[in-house]
Design an enzyme around this catalytic site. Structure first.
Site, short mmCIF file in Angstrom:
data_model
loop_
_atom_site.label_atom_id
_atom_site.label_comp_id
_atom_site.label_asym_id
_atom_site.label_seq_id
_atom_site.Cartn_x
_atom_site.Cartn_y
_atom_site.Cartn_z
N ASP A 135 0.60 3.65 8.23
CA ASP A 135 -0.23 2.45 8.17
C ASP A 135 -0.85 2.23 9.55
OD1 ASP A 135 -1.44 0.19 7.25
OD2 ASP A 135 0.41 -0.85 6.71
N ASP A 143 3.07 -1.69 -0.39
CA ASP A 143 3.57 -0.38 0.04
C ASP A 143 4.83 0.05 -0.71
OD1 ASP A 143 1.59 -0.15 2.05
OD2 ASP A 143 2.74 -1.51 3.31
#
Length: 852
Positions: free
Chosen positions: A314, A586
């Site tokens: 990320d 996520d």
């Protein structure tokens, strides 16, 4: 959802097509609640803990040991049977304890749902349990509330919603009437009226929970490798045991003695201490990772990290600090440069300070509710992080906050700007293309905006009019450039990944331009400079894998489904994938990846529960340190696997000689002595080998993705070290018998000879422990590992107990060696070290020849 109703009190009416004025009636709400069910996330029915516990005792290796324990009991060896059962129970219990505390991601999603919500029913504002919300309810939101259900905005005043946990976008959204709100997000500022459109299992949050539940964890590389090892060893042990049972019968032994012999052969070939050693070694590596701020939630993840070939990271909070900060203020009169940390009021500001103060003064008037507060030794934002950064700028320049009489017009997505009116006139702040056209002169600001945008900075224009209250004929004060700066150690860590042969990709919900800029700054963007958005990804998984299977690709604006597909597509191309994340969005990808890495400082509980590894400091560099430890763990497992298998050769040799001699050569070891070697004397040195630190070459080149039990391990254990131990131990056994006249009817002589053979193997294993520290370097060049010195000392003490402390010598079947026996046994150490040195020298020369 909130408890305030000021916006409702101001609202004159609500569109009848969207929501019934006055909200639902209490009776209708109750009827819908009965029909649709409560507003709670569906529970995942996990396996009962008892089932999980039982599964630890029925895998292949455990079943093999159960059979061995049963055979030992039938053969009249209850002590051996009890010892094997204890090994199975201890290892299974430890594995159960590790698994029981994992896999609760879907259940923890429930914690994101607040317990109370403000609604209007029967025309009256009431506070109800969030579980009692129904479709059609009119909910009242204000800053600080969490959204309890999916809804559509009916009215909004300065509404800003943090959706990062669902979308990955770091900048709060600005919903307007007609836009959707999602359960689990929270209101940063402003107020709103919204109508519930979906509750419970029908919300977007529940959909992600279902994705997380369906995303099966892949079997770890270590589990697959260990399964192959124990399967091969188990089948060989069972096959050889059956074969030797037949040999014993052919030699004229009765069935009972032949059966006892076959059990001994089987036990000698099974490394009973292997799984406990692996488990304890992984646990120690996990403790070491915790000291480096990497919390391991599944022990097998320790080795999986070392096998990682692709990291999908990320951006926000991992590569960057997740702290918006003003870094430059451009004005027509010059530029000011700001060097500061996060939202702290202290910073070094140089350049056009007076002009920058004018910009900051107007900017904070357009963002009066944002602020930074000191908490736990750091400054944290309250409100929109971008607006908090403007307040930090004002504090750094010594500019006072907005006056109390300022009237603010909040940011509007259509206007793309906000404004405020006070005694100093009208102040306007917003997107440059929305503010600059309102100015009398832009002073060449367009060029500056483009320049700053190419650097990945977020740009706001600030203007003012000293009289009136209309947003026209403004004077441009300047342009403010903000950034979420990269972490200081990221570039070095990215370079370390490339040295280690690990491919990298940025997978983020942020804007492509912002993602590209950060990727360039930290050196992640690859030579192809490929930047794609989630909407542009191929629908075909094979095409997706082909597109992304390169180093340095950036994927922006991804959805939870996109991240899940990316992980699986790369796995199908043979990669061991590590996926980082911090939000609810996520969760599915973190669970499906080979190694899910969650942020511990800034991440959600859902991400942490779905992950295998939690970074306590959120640093990307911590992943690299964990990968290094993971690779070292793989190398260490090969070290103690070689160590364990070496004495299996020495343990099997007495049974082979006995069979080949037709029973005329006596058995040098009893089955209990074999088990004493595997569990009693070998365990601690093997654990010490599992504590070998990473060497400087650990992160040079790709990870070793081969098997644990390859040709190199087999040659060393079965072709070099094992035969050296076997020859010396059998020579010591025969030497004692020869000096005693080879009287096989003398129990004392046989016990002394057997104890001598046992001692020779233990001493050989002492030397073997040092030899196994390296597959290439001579023992004399190795330093460190004080744990091994302590383990060897303990092994000597255990040997003394087995030889001298009653009733163990009689129980095991071997007594203390004679004086000559000690001399014969001591020869095992130099013999093992000598053949090890010769083997390493020969293989080094062969390797040098191949590399010419």
């Amino acid at each position: 959802m909130g408890t305030g109703g000021t916006l409702v009190d101001r609202a004159a009416s609500v569109t009848a097509a969207v929501v019934r004025r006055g909200g639902l009636s209490a009776a209708e709400a109750a009827q819908r609640l009965r029909a649709d069910g409560p507003n709670v996330l569906p529970r995942e029915r996990g396996r009962h803990p008892l089932v999980v516990l039982l599964l630890q005792f029925v895998h292949f290796f455990a079943l093999m040991l159960w059979v061995a324990a049963g055979l030992a009991l039938v053969a009249g060896m209850p002590e051996l049977s009890v010892a094997i059962v204890l090994v199975v129970l201890l290892n299974g219990g430890f594995s159960f304890a590790q698994e029981f505390r994992a896999d609760r991601a879907a259940q923890r999603l429930r914690d994101l749902m607040p317990s109370r919500a403000a609604v209007r029913r029967d025309g009256v504002r009431v506070v109800v349990d969030a579980a009692d919300l129904v479709v059609g309810d009119e909910v009242l939101l204000q800053g600080g509330d969490r959204v309890c259900a999916d809804a559509v905005v009916v009215q909004a005043a300065g509404l800003a919603v943090d959706e990062s946990m669902l979308t990955g976008e770091s900048v709060p959204a600005r919903p307007e009437p007609g836009d959707s709100l999602r359960a689990g997000t929270h209101v940063v500022e402003g107020e709103a009226v919204a109508t519930v459109t979906a509750t419970g299992a029908r919300t977007r949050l529940a959909g992600i929970a279902e994705l997380t539940r369906r995303a099966d964890r892949p079997t770890s590389p270590l589990a697959r490798r260990l399964h192959r090892v124990v399967t091969v060893v188990g089948l060989i042990a069972a096959g050889v045991g059956v074969a030797f049972f037949g040999v014993a019968l052919l030699l004229g032994l009765d069935a009972t003695r032949g059966f006892l012999f076959a059990v001994g052969v089987t036990v000698a070939l099974v490394p009973e201490g292997l799984l406990p050693t692996v488990t304890l070694s992984l646990a120690r590596a996990a403790q070491e990772m915790a000291r480096r701020n990497a919390l391991v939630r599944r022990l097998e993840s320790v080795e999986t990290l070392g096998a990682t070939t692709f990291i999908c990271t990320d951006k926000t909070g991992t590569l960057t600090r997740n702290e918006m900060s003003v870094v430059r203020v451009w004005t027509p009169g010059g530029e000011a440069v700001v060097r500061g940390e996060g939202y702290a009021p202290d910073a070094d500001v140089t350049g056009a300070l007076d002009a920058a103060r004018a910009v900051a003064r107007s900017a904070v008037r357009c963002a009066p509710t944002a602020r930074a507060e000191p908490r736990a030794g750091r400054w944290v934002p309250v409100g929109d992080p971008m607006e908090v950064a403007l307040h930090a700028l004002a504090a750094r320049l010594g500019v006072d906050g907005p006056p109390p009489d300022a009237v603010r017009r909040p940011f509007d997505p259509r206007r793309r700007r906000s404004s405020a009116v006070d005694s100093d006139g009208v102040h306007v702040m917003g997107a440059p293309d929305a503010v600059l056209p309102l100015c009398r002169d832009d002073f060449g600001a367009h060029d500056e905006v483009e320049r700053l945008g190419r650097e990945g900075l977020r740009v706001l224009a600030v203007a003012r009019r000293p009289d009136g209250d209309t947003e026209e004929d403004l004077t441009l004060l300047g342009v403010v450039a903000l950034q979420d700066p990269p972490r200081t150690d990221v570039a070095e860590s990215v370079a370390a990944c490339r040295t280690a042969g690990i491919r990298l990709a940025m997978v983020t919900g942020d804007h492509p331009a912002t993602a590209r800029a950060i990727a360039e700054q930290v050196g992640l963007l690859g030579p192809d400079r490929l930047v794609v958005t989630g909407a542009d990804l191929p629908d075909d998984d094979a095409a997706l894998g082909e597109l992304l299977d390169r180093d340095g690709v950036v994927v922006a604006r991804v959805t939870p489904e996109d991240k899940l597909r990316i992980a699986r597509a790369l796995q199908h191309r043979g990669h061991v994938v590590a996926m980082t994340g911090d939000g609810v969005n996520d969760g599915p990808a973190l669970r499906a990846a080979d190694i899910g890495v969650a942020m511990g400082a800034s991440g959600t509980d859902v991400a942490r529960e779905a992950a295998d590894l939690v970074l306590l400091d959120d640093h990307f560099g911590t992943i690299v340190a964990a990968v290094e430890l993971g690779r070292a763990t793989f190398a260490n497992i090969r070290r103690f696997l070689t160590y364990h298998l070496t004495d299996n050769v020495a343990e099997l040799t007495p049974f082979v000689l006995w069979a080949l001699s037709g029973g005329s050569f006596p058995l040098a070891l009893s089955v209990l002595q074999v088990l004493a070697l595997d569990i009693g004397t070998d365990l601690l040195p093997a654990l010490a080998l599992g504590a070998e630190p990473p060497n400087p070459r650990t992160l040079r080149g790709p990870a070793r993705t081969g098997g644990l039990l390859d040709g190199s391990v087999l040659r060393r254990a079965f072709g070099v070290l094992g035969p050296a131990e076997a020859v010396t131990s059998m020579a010591a056994f025969a030497g004692v018998l020869w000096l005693g006249g080879w009287d096989l009817d003398d129990p004392a002589l046989l016990a002394t000879a057997s104890g001598t053979a046992f001692t020779a193997i233990v001493i050989g294993q002492l030397a073997n422990a040092f030899a196994c520290r390296s597959a290439t370097k001579p023992v004399r060049t190795l330093r460190g590992n004080r744990l091994l010195l302590g383990a060897v000392a303990f092994e000597v003490a255990v040997l003394a107990v087995f030889l001298f402390v009653p009733p163990l010598p009689g129980l095991l079947g071997g007594g203390p060696p004679s004086a000559w026996g000690w001399l014969f046994a001591a020869a095992a150490a130099p013999a093992v070290l000598l053949v090890d040195a010769l083997y390493k020298k020969v293989t080094a020369r062969a390797g040098a020849t191949r590399n010419r």
